[in-house]
Design a protein around this motif. Structure first.
Motif, PDB file in Angstrom:
ATOM      1  N   GLU A  77       0.932  -1.368  -0.115  1.00  0.00           N
ATOM      2  CA  GLU A  77       0.101  -0.085   0.015  1.00  0.00           C
ATOM      3  C   GLU A  77       0.958   1.244  -0.004  1.00  0.00           C
ATOM      4  N   VAL A  78       0.535   2.086  -0.971  1.00  0.00           N
ATOM      5  CA  VAL A  78       1.277   3.512  -1.034  1.00  0.00           C
ATOM      6  C   VAL A  78       0.276   4.446  -0.875  1.00  0.00           C
ATOM      7  N   ILE A  79       0.434   5.472  -0.043  1.00  0.00           N
ATOM      8  CA  ILE A  79      -0.362   6.667   0.026  1.00  0.00           C
ATOM      9  C   ILE A  79       0.167   7.860  -0.699  1.00  0.00           C
ATOM     10  N   VAL A  80      -0.856   8.526  -1.335  1.00  0.00           N
ATOM     11  CA  VAL A  80      -0.236   9.506  -2.221  1.00  0.00           C
ATOM     12  C   VAL A  80      -1.229  10.688  -2.072  1.00  0.00           C
ATOM     13  N   SER A  81      -0.743  11.952  -2.204  1.00  0.00           N
ATOM     14  CA  SER A  81      -1.803  12.919  -1.925  1.00  0.00           C
ATOM     15  C   SER A  81      -2.847  13.076  -2.962  1.00  0.00           C
ATOM     16  N   SER A  82      -3.969  13.383  -2.610  1.00  0.00           N
ATOM     17  CA  SER A  82      -5.114  13.319  -3.425  1.00  0.00           C
ATOM     18  C   SER A  82      -4.994  14.391  -4.701  1.00  0.00           C
ATOM     19  N   ILE A  83      -4.195  15.713  -4.339  1.00  0.00           N
ATOM     20  CA  ILE A  83      -3.966  16.484  -5.285  1.00  0.00           C
ATOM     21  C   ILE A  83      -2.482  16.182  -6.153  1.00  0.00           C
ATOM     22  N   THR A  84      -2.738  15.634  -7.007  1.00  0.00           N
ATOM     23  CA  THR A  84      -1.418  15.060  -7.771  1.00  0.00           C
ATOM     24  C   THR A  84      -1.593  14.789  -9.147  1.00  0.00           C
ATOM     25  N   PHE A  85      -0.672  14.499  -9.977  1.00  0.00           N
ATOM     26  CA  PHE A  85      -0.605  14.068 -11.070  1.00  0.00           C
ATOM     27  C   PHE A  85      -0.820  12.471 -10.980  1.00  0.00           C
ATOM     28  N   ALA A  86      -1.525  11.959 -11.984  1.00  0.00           N
ATOM     29  CA  ALA A  86      -1.632  10.579 -11.929  1.00  0.00           C
ATOM     30  C   ALA A  86      -0.411   9.702 -11.889  1.00  0.00           C
TER      31      ALA A  86
END
Length: 103
Positions: A90-99
């Motif tokens: 599982e890798v968590i990324v920002s919801s405001i980001t590039f795909a």
């Protein structure tokens, strides 16, 4: 009913005449000449300029190694591999980001 100005999206006058740019680049003739020299050389990829850039990045960052890649997506992919991410992690990324961040 009050008479309001029509929105620009519907043909009304825009709020501003000049576009606000996200960023600006500075490219001078020396930059153009450097690109032209590479494009007309025997190397477009994996040539001596790549090694020069990697060495320069090491000098700037005091890193032992640097690897340049073709784009940010490739860089994120390599960073994920270097961090040891694998299938099922599982890798968590920002919801405001590039795909590319989540891909």
């Amino acid at each position: 009913m009050e008479n309001k100005e029509e929105l620009a999206i519907f043909g009304g006058k825009p709020v501003r005449e000049n576009k606000i740019f996200y960023g600006r680049q500075y490219i001078d003739q020396a930059d153009v000449d450097a690109v032209a020299a590479v494009m007309t050389s025997d190397y477009i990829t994996c040539g001596p300029k790549v090694k020069e850039l990697e060495q320069h990045l090491c000098e700037l960052t005091h890193a032992k190694y640097a690897v340049v890649v073709c784009n940010g997506t490739a860089a994120l992919h390599l960073a994920a591999l270097a961090a040891g991410f694998g299938e099922g992690d599982e890798v968590i990324v920002s919801s405001i980001t590039f795909a590319a961040s989540s891909n």
